[in-house]
Design a protein around this motif. Structure first.
Motif, PDB file in Angstrom:
ATOM      1  N   PHE A  10      63.873  31.995  62.606  1.00 14.50           N
ATOM      2  CA  PHE A  10      64.512  33.231  62.154  1.00 14.50           C
ATOM      3  C   PHE A  10      63.622  34.403  62.543  1.00 14.50           C
ATOM      4  N   GLY A  11      63.523  34.712  63.792  1.00 15.72           N
ATOM      5  CA  GLY A  11      62.618  35.755  64.238  1.00 15.72           C
ATOM      6  C   GLY A  11      62.775  37.059  63.480  1.00 15.72           C
ATOM      7  N   ASN A  12      61.683  37.774  63.360  1.00 15.90           N
ATOM      8  CA  ASN A  12      61.667  39.109  62.780  1.00 15.90           C
ATOM      9  C   ASN A  12      62.025  39.126  61.293  1.00 15.90           C
ATOM     10  N   ARG A  13      61.795  38.034  60.589  1.00 16.78           N
ATOM     11  CA  ARG A  13      61.988  37.940  59.140  1.00 16.78           C
ATOM     12  C   ARG A  13      63.411  38.221  58.665  1.00 16.78           C
ATOM     13  N   HIS A  14      64.383  37.764  59.411  1.00 14.11           N
ATOM     14  CA  HIS A  14      65.781  37.879  58.991  1.00 14.11           C
ATOM     15  C   HIS A  14      66.254  36.494  58.564  1.00 14.11           C
ATOM     16  N   PHE A  15      66.169  36.201  57.273  1.00 18.48           N
ATOM     17  CA  PHE A  15      66.578  34.895  56.762  1.00 18.48           C
ATOM     18  C   PHE A  15      68.054  34.891  56.389  1.00 18.48           C
ATOM     19  N   TRP A  16      68.520  35.957  55.737  1.00 14.58           N
ATOM     20  CA  TRP A  16      69.901  36.041  55.275  1.00 14.58           C
ATOM     21  C   TRP A  16      70.735  36.887  56.228  1.00 14.58           C
ATOM     22  N   ALA A  17      72.012  36.554  56.331  1.00 11.84           N
ATOM     23  CA  ALA A  17      72.946  37.343  57.130  1.00 11.84           C
ATOM     24  C   ALA A  17      73.230  38.665  56.408  1.00 11.84           C
ATOM     25  N   GLU A  18      73.677  39.646  57.152  1.00 15.34           N
ATOM     26  CA  GLU A  18      74.045  40.914  56.536  1.00 15.34           C
ATOM     27  C   GLU A  18      75.291  40.715  55.685  1.00 15.34           C
ATOM     28  N   GLY A  19      75.351  41.450  54.599  1.00 15.72           N
ATOM     29  CA  GLY A  19      76.534  41.436  53.755  1.00 15.72           C
ATOM     30  C   GLY A  19      76.545  40.325  52.727  1.00 15.72           C
ATOM     31  N   TYR A  20      77.545  40.377  51.860  1.00 16.59           N
ATOM     32  CA  TYR A  20      77.718  39.405  50.793  1.00 16.59           C
ATOM     33  C   TYR A  20      79.122  39.573  50.233  1.00 16.59           C
ATOM     34  N   TYR A  21      79.554  38.609  49.441  1.00 13.11           N
ATOM     35  CA  TYR A  21      80.823  38.685  48.724  1.00 13.11           C
ATOM     36  C   TYR A  21      80.501  38.820  47.248  1.00 13.11           C
ATOM     37  N   VAL A  22      81.189  39.708  46.569  1.00 16.14           N
ATOM     38  CA  VAL A  22      81.005  39.846  45.129  1.00 16.14           C
ATOM     39  C   VAL A  22      82.349  40.121  44.476  1.00 16.14           C
ATOM     40  N   SER A  23      82.554  39.518  43.320  1.00 17.96           N
ATOM     41  CA  SER A  23      83.733  39.831  42.510  1.00 17.96           C
ATOM     42  C   SER A  23      83.315  39.844  41.053  1.00 17.96           C
ATOM     43  N   THR A  24      83.968  40.688  40.277  1.00 19.71           N
ATOM     44  CA  THR A  24      83.698  40.709  38.852  1.00 19.71           C
ATOM     45  C   THR A  24      84.435  39.542  38.214  1.00 19.71           C
ATOM     46  N   VAL A  25      83.829  38.977  37.207  1.00 18.54           N
ATOM     47  CA  VAL A  25      84.377  37.767  36.616  1.00 18.54           C
ATOM     48  C   VAL A  25      85.344  38.095  35.496  1.00 18.54           C
ATOM     49  N   GLY A  26      85.007  39.009  34.639  1.00 17.60           N
ATOM     50  CA  GLY A  26      85.884  39.352  33.523  1.00 17.60           C
ATOM     51  C   GLY A  26      86.010  38.209  32.543  1.00 17.60           C
ATOM     52  N   LEU A  27      87.228  37.934  32.114  1.00 16.26           N
ATOM     53  CA  LEU A  27      87.440  36.927  31.078  1.00 16.26           C
ATOM     54  C   LEU A  27      87.705  35.531  31.631  1.00 16.26           C
ATOM     55  N   ASN A  28      87.759  35.365  32.949  1.00 17.71           N
ATOM     56  CA  ASN A  28      88.013  34.041  33.516  1.00 17.71           C
ATOM     57  C   ASN A  28      86.717  33.368  33.966  1.00 17.71           C
ATOM     58  N   GLU A  29      85.682  33.489  33.178  1.00 15.33           N
ATOM     59  CA  GLU A  29      84.372  32.916  33.504  1.00 15.33           C
ATOM     60  C   GLU A  29      84.429  31.406  33.670  1.00 15.33           C
ATOM     61  N   ALA A  30      85.174  30.725  32.827  1.00 21.01           N
ATOM     62  CA  ALA A  30      85.249  29.263  32.908  1.00 21.01           C
ATOM     63  C   ALA A  30      85.830  28.818  34.243  1.00 21.01           C
ATOM     64  N   THR A  31      86.821  29.536  34.734  1.00 19.37           N
ATOM     65  CA  THR A  31      87.433  29.204  36.022  1.00 19.37           C
ATOM     66  C   THR A  31      86.431  29.360  37.153  1.00 19.37           C
ATOM     67  N   VAL A  32      85.671  30.444  37.142  1.00 20.09           N
ATOM     68  CA  VAL A  32      84.685  30.688  38.199  1.00 20.09           C
ATOM     69  C   VAL A  32      83.556  29.666  38.122  1.00 20.09           C
ATOM     70  N   LYS A  33      83.093  29.332  36.913  1.00 22.71           N
ATOM     71  CA  LYS A  33      82.050  28.313  36.760  1.00 22.71           C
ATOM     72  C   LYS A  33      82.522  26.971  37.312  1.00 22.71           C
ATOM     73  N   LYS A  34      83.768  26.612  37.016  1.00 19.53           N
ATOM     74  CA  LYS A  34      84.320  25.347  37.508  1.00 19.53           C
ATOM     75  C   LYS A  34      84.422  25.368  39.034  1.00 19.53           C
ATOM     76  N   TYR A  35      84.857  26.489  39.598  1.00 21.36           N
ATOM     77  CA  TYR A  35      84.965  26.620  41.051  1.00 21.36           C
ATOM     78  C   TYR A  35      83.604  26.445  41.718  1.00 21.36           C
ATOM     79  N   ILE A  36      82.581  27.084  41.180  1.00 20.48           N
ATOM     80  CA  ILE A  36      81.236  26.986  41.768  1.00 20.48           C
ATOM     81  C   ILE A  36      80.725  25.556  41.669  1.00 20.48           C
ATOM     82  N   ALA A  37      80.914  24.918  40.520  1.00 19.70           N
ATOM     83  CA  ALA A  37      80.421  23.560  40.321  1.00 19.70           C
ATOM     84  C   ALA A  37      81.124  22.555  41.223  1.00 19.70           C
TER      85      ALA A  37
END
Length: 153
Positions: free
Chosen positions: A101-128
């Motif tokens: 990874f020349g020049n200390r670039h380990f991660w790609a540019e950008g990311y995905y983010v979403s707010t979880v709100g009240l469906n936390e259990a659904t997101v936890k299950k999806y990640i697991a």
């Protein structure tokens, strides 16, 4: 845990985010020897900023995290901090990575983010269950890779 409120000096808050980001060129490097080091680094960096890791999973070519981030920290600032500091610490701990990874670039540019709100259990299950789902899809799909410049053979 879905209704757990946190407190700052003059506010109460529940701010949870589902974050996904990838290594540079989406290299499948996270499962190898670096996985345990990345988990340790992420835990340490989150504790420095007062961020709680609710759920997290390291896939071979991306990272899923469900985080509770205080409202005083902008999400873009925190993700930049997390990716930047973790990359520097990985290059310090594993000097041989600078050749991959020349020049200390380990991660790609950008990311995905979403707010979880009240469906936390659904997101936890999806990640697991994300890894199991990806493995099942890999077993089901038998792709025949064709050279687009040579036509169908």
């Amino acid at each position: 845990m879905a209704n757990k409120t946190n407190e700052l000096s003059h506010s109460k808050w529940v701010c949870k985010y589902h974050i996904v980001f990838t290594p540079k060129y989406r290299r499948k490097i996270i499962y190898n020897q670096y996985r345990e080091d990345l988990i340790e680094i992420f835990k340490r960096l989150c504790s420095y900023k007062g961020v709680e890791i609710i759920e997290g999973h390291m896939m071979p070519d991306h990272v899923h995290m469900l985080l509770s981030i205080p409202p005083k920290i902008a999400i873009s600032t925190f993700v930049g901090y997390l990716k930047g500091k973790s990359a520097l610490q990985m290059f310090d701990k594993h000097a041989n990575l600078k050749y991959k990874f020349g020049n200390r670039h380990f991660w790609a540019e950008g990311y995905y983010v979403s707010t979880v709100g009240l469906n936390e259990a659904t997101v936890k299950k999806y990640i697991a269950e994300q890894e199991k789902h990806d493995i099942a899809l890999d077993k089901l799909s038998v792709k025949e890779y064709e050279d687009p410049f040579k036509g169908n053979k």
